[in-house]
Design a protein around this motif. Structure first.
Motif, PDB file in Angstrom:
ATOM      1  N   ARG B 157      32.747   9.294 -60.038  1.00  0.00           N
ATOM      2  CA  ARG B 157      32.962   9.680 -58.643  1.00  0.00           C
ATOM      3  C   ARG B 157      34.435   9.644 -58.249  1.00  0.00           C
ATOM      4  NH1 ARG B 157      29.167  11.186 -56.317  1.00  0.00           N
ATOM      5  NH2 ARG B 157      27.060  10.875 -57.041  1.00  0.00           N
ATOM      6  N   SER B 158      35.279  10.022 -59.153  1.00  0.00           N
ATOM      7  CA  SER B 158      36.699  10.050 -58.820  1.00  0.00           C
ATOM      8  C   SER B 158      37.428  10.901 -59.845  1.00  0.00           C
ATOM      9  CB  SER B 158      37.267   8.632 -58.840  1.00  0.00           C
ATOM     10  OG  SER B 158      38.660   8.696 -58.722  1.00  0.00           O
ATOM     11  N   THR B 159      38.534  11.502 -59.433  1.00  0.00           N
ATOM     12  CA  THR B 159      39.365  12.175 -60.430  1.00  0.00           C
ATOM     13  C   THR B 159      40.634  11.379 -60.701  1.00  0.00           C
ATOM     14  OG1 THR B 159      40.360  13.486 -58.690  1.00  0.00           O
ATOM     15  CG2 THR B 159      38.586  14.502 -59.922  1.00  0.00           C
ATOM     16  N   SER B 160      40.766  10.244 -60.030  1.00  0.00           N
ATOM     17  CA  SER B 160      41.945   9.423 -60.273  1.00  0.00           C
ATOM     18  C   SER B 160      41.731   8.609 -61.554  1.00  0.00           C
ATOM     19  CB  SER B 160      42.171   8.506 -59.081  1.00  0.00           C
ATOM     20  OG  SER B 160      42.732   7.304 -59.505  1.00  0.00           O
ATOM     21  N   GLN B 163      41.029   4.911 -61.365  1.00  0.00           N
ATOM     22  CA  GLN B 163      39.683   4.665 -60.848  1.00  0.00           C
ATOM     23  C   GLN B 163      38.626   4.940 -61.923  1.00  0.00           C
ATOM     24  OE1 GLN B 163      39.284   3.316 -58.040  1.00  0.00           O
ATOM     25  NE2 GLN B 163      37.075   3.476 -57.725  1.00  0.00           N
TER      26      GLN B 163
END
Lengths: 703, 315
Positions: B157-160, B163
């Motif tokens: 649930r993230s593209t970072s 994370q």
């Protein structure tokens, strides 16, 4: 008095100024140089005012409308400035401002060649038409302005009408534009009729349409008619055939406007009709927009890669970018239907941000292509090369456009594509299995389009500006063609300096700066655009976007994704500078030497990679999408097949859509006209018989 | 103290990137020599190569413009920035919020864009050939890469990147079909993107097989040194990226200095294994014909799409 100035008043005044420019142009016919300076300065001023009005209006979330009693009795014109129209006013106004400054130099190239009076007049009318389309608030004035825009751009495409391809392109453009206009007319007809229950003409204002509730079937019909009507204008595949014909043949300042902003009025229409007037009532509306967007994005860039005419390449690339914009808008429709306002706001802003971005970089690229055309009188990239040495400014500015359009950080194209990707990635599982399949596939196709467009613009820039001159002459032609006569001061004579004058350069510099600013300050732009998403989907993303100040773009939450263009730019520049300084402490000599080329000798300019050879691998992979005719013929001067003198390679890549959809229709209409034409005997007796038969038939029916 | 700590890690990471990338390449070359029964030049040979190039004069082709001269610096700068973002040692990187994984791919793309332009700048047939092929491969590899990354980012649930690492390590080791497909796709793409066998051969100057080498053929002196060094860092970073996204266990969590030596050790072990895997692939396979590459990348794309679909359908 100052307090009376409103955004609306400013926009209105800018239109009056444009009309004044037209009147002045008509009087200055005899003084062509003066004509160019005066009317383009006024146009530039008026466009600047319009964009200020737009920036102001959107920023203040401001709505004002007025009624002008003009046109048909009892059906006055309504004008309205709200955040959506304000935003598009900025898109149109800003690029038109840059292009008008550019035109101050560019149009002078026609002096001594042909009269530019009607170019100036139709140019002003064209911009007026676009402003009015955006400002109009009823179906009648919308369609009239739409026609004004279409007709004036038809004459602009026809400007150099001695060439047969220009006349052909202009005719094709007119036909497609009108087929689209009919669809739009029908759509508005449905909406206006349903608003009053087909009992009066009061339903023609957008305000009445906004209030009305439409039955699902009619709403769908109206939406589809409007979408396809506007899609014809936007050049969505398969309605794109006119675009690569008409945009390249128009004068370059006009092609910049047509590609950069005229297509955007169609996007405006789609957003206005679907979000504002009808309201999204079916998820598959969004799916249709998304699918057409994806097809246009991928096929558009693939067709662009196959071109060797620089302006044609840019025209096809506009098809691609319209596709990317529609992807954002389609997603926004889907999310609006499923009541996810924040996601809808994100994808809508992604689409609209790309609209603004595309206006800037496509305008810049067309201006650059115009400068190249102006300097070399050459349309085909295959004959160019090495122009970076002759036109350093144009080359650097064109490069900015190429980087922006290829979606590379830190320029603007990247921001909007990044936002679109985020919208794709954030989409949760929706209730429809078809969408769950479509959305990941959509992300993949968007990624493919983005990567291919980088390849396309490496080719465009590399073949045009880098390497060495490929033309059949040994060097670029000296600047003595008929277009430039009259002591044109921008061009240094003699040593092949081909750089264009400062007006053209400033026009391009401003567009390039806009690309950079929109690229590194996306948070501010999105904060400004908030009024827009609040008006249309009822939510905004700025609370999350602005959380970490102007430096960080965090569309939904800090943990989900973040991007900071200023830091990217600063860090890369810092490392570059550091490496440069460290490596230049010790003086190492730089020798200039002939090409090494792996030790091969006698490398000639014609041996360089050309556009056709550059795109060959991709042509081979995606060849099934085109109809390709390749032809290699050897020339034997001695008649002995063992000693060919030279090889002639002929390549023809054609759009399959022409043969699939358009040729049958064109053939059928010609066939029908032939048949109908037999009625025309040219003899009065025959015509009298026709009338007689008609009267008999009518009497039978109306007895 | 807590303010300074991430900055120290950032600097340490960049230093490790700059220093360890040539060693990593040296390790790969050494293993390759061993596996092919040749005597290797030692693990430090890449250092000697770079040092030699830095002291040499630059020979520029007559036609080279500023793009040709600017490109090595830009490619180097972009690669260093990428190295500052990928969590190789710790997730506690101040610069990691600058760019998520999509931006990262964009950064690699801009380096490639300029390298391809530099290839066309001098006006040789080879340069154009290299650029054309590189852009062809990239235009197929990039979407596949994004799809593989998207699958992971859907899971986390993230593209970072920080994370992603954080989520995946905290969830423990779960075998997800989507991630398995994504790993497979990522390996194929990493081979293509870094120009290794079977897609491209970094050790060749044979006209018909060159891709990356064809673009940088005319470089010399410090320009070539920068290009080579950046190329080594790129291989290192792709290995690091794969480790961070798919095998992040061992990367130091936030605010934890004690983990750092362990993290360095883990990194070294994982890189040794990654290098060994690469050598096995390179020794076992022959270079493909250029028009087989679309099939190769097509299968990578297929795997990535399957991964994404299986996420939407199964998870």
């Amino acid at each position: 008095m100052i307090s009376d100035i409103t955004p609306f008043g400013t926009a209105f005044f800018s239109i009056i100024l444009l009309l004044a420019a037209i009147v002045i142009a008509a009087f200055l016919n005899k003084y062509q140089k003066l004509l160019i300076s005066v009317s383009f300065s006024i146009t530039a001023l008026s466009c600047l005012m319009a964009s200020i009005a737009g920036i102001w209006g959107v920023g203040a979330g401001y709505v004002e409308s007025t009624t002008i009693s003009m046109g048909i009795p009892d059906l006055p014109f309504h004008l309205r400035l709200d955040p959506l129209s304000g935003f598009f006013l900025v898109v149109v106004g800003l690029l038109s401002f840059f292009v008008s400054v550019y035109s101050l130099g560019y149009v002078k190239g026609f002096i001594g060649h042909r009269s530019v009076t009607h170019l100036v007049i139709f140019y002003c009318l064209f911009i007026t038409g676009m402003f009015l389309v955006i400002l109009s608030d009823d179906a009648l004035s919308f369609l009239i302005s739409w026609e004004l825009m279409a007709a004036s751009s038809y004459f602009l495409v026809m400007f150099e009408d001695e060439r047969v391809e220009n006349r052909r392109a202009a005719f094709l453009y007119l036909v497609v534009a009108h087929v689209g206009a009919i669809a739009i007319l029908l759509s508005f007809g449905i909406l206006a009729g349903l608003t009053t229950g087909f009992k009066g003409f009061d339903g023609y204002t957008f305000d009445a349409m906004r209030q009305a509730e439409f039955p699902a079937g009619w709403a769908t019909a109206a939406f589809l008619l409007a979408f396809f009507g506007f899609a014809a204008k936007a050049g969505v595949i398969p309605f794109h055939v006119w675009l690569p014909e008409a945009h390249p043949v128009a004068p370059s300042n006009v092609s910049a406007l047509m590609s950069g902003v005229m297509l955007k009025t169609a996007i405006y229409g789609i957003v206005r009709v679907s979000f504002d007037l009808i309201g999204i009532s079916n998820w598959w509306w969004g799916a249709i927009v998304l699918i057409f967007g994806l097809i246009s994005a991928v096929l558009g860039v693939l067709y662009a890669l196959m071109q060797h005419d620089l302006k044609r390449l840019l025209a096809y690339s506009s098809v691609e970018n319209i596709g990317i914009i529609l992807i954002g808008i389609g997603l926004a429709m889907i999310f609006t239907y499923f009541e996810m306002p924040q996601l809808a706001a994100l994808s809508l802003l992604a689409g609209l941000y790309h609209t603004l971005n595309h206006a800037m970089f496509k305008g810049l690229l067309f201006m650059g292509a115009g400068a190249v055309l102006y300097a070399t009188k050459e349309r085909s990239m295959e004959e160019m090369g090495g122009l970076i040495h002759k036109m350093p400014w144009t080359a650097a500015l064109f490069l900015v456009g190429c980087i922006s359009i290829s979606a590379l950080p830190p320029f603007n194209g990247f921001v909007s594509e990044w936002l679109t990707f985020q919208a794709f990635l954030l989409s949760p599982s929706l209730q429809t299995p078809l969408l769950n399949l479509l959305i990941p596939l959509g992300a993949a196709l968007l990624a493919l389009a983005a990567a291919l467009s980088a390849a396309c613009f490496v080719m465009a820039f590399g073949v045009t500006f880098l390497g060495r001159w490929r033309g059949h002459h040994n060097s670029p032609p000296p600047f003595d063609s008929p277009l430039s006569k009259g002591g044109y001061r921008g061009v240094k004579g003699g040593n092949g300096g081909l750089e264009v004058d400062w007006y053209m350069r400033i026009g391009m510099i401003m567009a390039a700066l806009a690309c950079l600013i929109l690229g590194i300050l996306p948070t501010m732009t999105i904060g400004w655009m908030d009024a827009l998403s609040e008006q249309l989907v009822g939510d905004k993303i700025t609370i999350t976007a602005g959380e970490f100040g102007w430096l960080w773009l965090t569309p939904i939450a800090h943990e989900r994704a973040s991007y900071s263009a200023p830091i990217v730019l600063i860090v890369v520049l810092a490392v570059v500078l550091l490496a440069y300084i460290l490596l230049h402490i010790r003086k190492a000599a730089v020798h200039r030497a002939p090409l090494w080329d792996c030790g091969f000798e006698k490398v000639t300019n014609r041996m360089q990679y050309s556009a056709a050879s550059f795109s060959m691998p991709i042509r081979r992979i995606f060849g099934f999408l085109f109809s390709i005719r390749e032809d290699v013929r050897a020339v034997y001067p001695t008649g002995n097949p063992l000693f060919p003198k030279r090889l002639r390679y002929h390549l023809k890549v054609r759009d399959r859509f022409w043969g699939l959809f358009y040729k049958p229709v064109a053939d059928a209409s010609i066939w029908i006209s032939r048949k109908v034409g037999k009625l025309q005997q040219g003899r009065i007796q025959m015509y009298l018989i026709y009338s007689f038969i008609t009267i008999i038939v009518l009497l039978l029916f109306l007895r | 103290m807590n303010q300074i700590y991430p900055v120290i890690i950032e600097i340490l990471q960049i230093a490790i990137l700059l220093i360890a990338a040539p060693v990593f390449i040296g390790w790969i070359r050494m293993l390759k020599c061993w596996s092919q029964g040749r005597t290797s030049a030692g693990i430090l040979q890449p250092y000697r190569d770079i040092a030699k190039l830095f002291t040499k004069d630059v020979v520029l082709a007559e036609n080279a413009s500023w793009i040709f001269r600017f490109t090595p610096y830009l490619v180097f700068g972009v690669t260093v920035l990428v190295g500052a973002i990928v969590p190789i040692l710790s997730v506690d990187l101040p610069l990691s919020a600058t760019a998520d994984v999509i931006v990262l791919i964009g950064l690699f793309a801009i380096a490639r864009f300029f390298t391809a332009l530099a290839g066309m700048d001098i006006g040789t047939a080879f340069g154009g050939m290299g650029s054309s092929r590189e852009m062809m491969i990239a235009s197929l590899a990039e979407p596949a890469m994004l799809m593989a990354i998207f699958t992971v980012s859907l899971v986390s649930r993230s593209t970072s990147l920080s994370q992603i690492v954080h989520v995946i390590t905290s969830k423990g080791f779960i075998l997800r079909p989507s991630i398995a497909f994504a790993v497979l796709a990522f390996i194929l793409i990493a081979i293509a993107e870094t120009g290794r066998i079977p897609v491209d051969n970094p050790a060749t100057h044979l006209e018909l097989t060159m891709i990356h080498e064809a673009m940088i053929l005319e470089y010399s002196g410090r320009h070539l040194a920068l290009m080579e060094w950046a190329g080594m860092m790129k291989v290192f970073l792709f290995a690091g990226l794969g480790i961070a996204v798919f095998f992040p266990w061992g990367i130091a969590p936030k605010d934890n200095l004690i983990y750092l030596p362990a993290a360095i050790l883990f990194l070294a072990i994982k890189l040794c294994l990654a290098g060994t895997g690469l050598v096995l692939i390179e020794t076992g396979l022959a270079k493909m014909r250029i028009f087989r590459i679309p099939e190769f990348l097509g299968s990578a794309f297929l795997f990535a799409t399957l991964g994404m679909l299986s996420y939407f359908i199964l998870e």
